[in-house]
Scaffold this motif. Sequence first.
Motif, PDB file in Angstrom:
ATOM      1  N   ASP A 177      -1.388  -3.939  -4.698  1.00 28.62           N
ATOM      2  CA  ASP A 177      -1.960  -3.366  -3.476  1.00 28.62           C
ATOM      3  C   ASP A 177      -3.319  -4.017  -3.175  1.00 28.62           C
ATOM      4  OD1 ASP A 177      -2.656  -1.340  -1.437  1.00 28.62           O
ATOM      5  OD2 ASP A 177      -3.916  -0.451  -3.000  1.00 28.62           O
ATOM      6  N   SER A 201       0.838  -1.201   0.000  1.00 35.90           N
ATOM      7  CA  SER A 201       0.000   0.000   0.000  1.00 35.90           C
ATOM      8  C   SER A 201       0.877   1.257   0.000  1.00 35.90           C
ATOM      9  CB  SER A 201      -0.916  -0.025   1.229  1.00 35.90           C
ATOM     10  OG  SER A 201      -1.630   1.166   1.331  1.00 35.90           O
ATOM     11  N   HIS A 250      -9.711   8.348   1.631  1.00 37.26           N
ATOM     12  CA  HIS A 250      -8.929   7.106   1.524  1.00 37.26           C
ATOM     13  C   HIS A 250      -7.961   6.961   2.710  1.00 37.26           C
ATOM     14  CE1 HIS A 250      -7.784   3.601  -0.902  1.00 37.26           C
ATOM     15  NE2 HIS A 250      -6.560   3.790  -0.417  1.00 37.26           N
ATOM     16  N   HIS A 305      -7.624   4.032   5.447  1.00 35.72           N
ATOM     17  CA  HIS A 305      -6.353   3.445   5.882  1.00 35.72           C
ATOM     18  C   HIS A 305      -6.268   3.405   7.415  1.00 35.72           C
ATOM     19  CE1 HIS A 305      -3.525   3.904   2.132  1.00 35.72           C
ATOM     20  NE2 HIS A 305      -4.588   3.166   1.891  1.00 35.72           N
TER      21      HIS A 305
HETATM   22 ZN   LIG Z   1      -4.920   2.588  -0.131  1.00 37.87          ZN
END
Ligand SMILES: [Zn+2]
Length: 248
Positions: free
Chosen positions: A100, A75, A205, A209
């Motif tokens: 990813d 990632s 995003h 995470h």
């Molecule tokens: Zn990501």
Amino acid sequence: MRSCSGNLYMNKRAGKGEAYEPTCHEQLANTASHGIAIIPSLIALRWMIDASHRDLQHAISWVFGIFTTILFLTSTLYHGCEWMFRPKFSKLRYYLHIIDRAAIYFFIAASYTPWLMLRDCGPTGANLKWSIWLFAILGIVYQYNFHERYKSLETFLYVVIAAGPAFAIFTIQDRSGLPIMLAGGLVYMLGVVFFKMDGIIPFAHAIWHCHVLVGAFLQYVAVYTALLGPDKNNPFPDLSAPGVPIVS
Ligand SMILES: [Zn+2]
């Protein structure tokens, strides 16, 4: 490295069939939010290995720890390259994105594996032990062939593969540690809401995470406290059976 210009905190929501383009700041947050977990996940792997008393615990610690580390590593690499190189190196960024996404499938399988292997989950669990890895491979094949083509279906697949096996977990006789493990699962599911919010709320995003960070932390705590160490209450395989090696 590209220069940061235009919107700082959020771009326009992507149209149908398009990919959202994060702002430079969002991409930096995406990179940092998983980058900070790489070293701690290696330390956690070390702790789990130290806490393992049997060969099986030892092997499971490796599987769980390595795939969790790989998740954060891939990632960070993907988002880091997006941050540094976009719009250049499109092929590299494309394949890093697939890797990813593929790492998430293995991460899901690796998160269930300690529970399915070290606890007796009955016949359902016995089948899930291997089928969860098969689902992960099928998910990756799908990801490779239809990457970003049907985004809602992609999310749906993740949710089904991630949440489905939880039902087998309910058949476990010994439920110690399960509340923490399931709390971790709920944090992931809550994070999916933000996964779909690009262009609606800033840094969506990176917020997703952060949910992965908290979820993974809870999974580590659950595995470390409930599944490792001497486990007389979970004789699976039966410690008293002849021929079962005990590593001390
Ligand atoms: Zn990501």
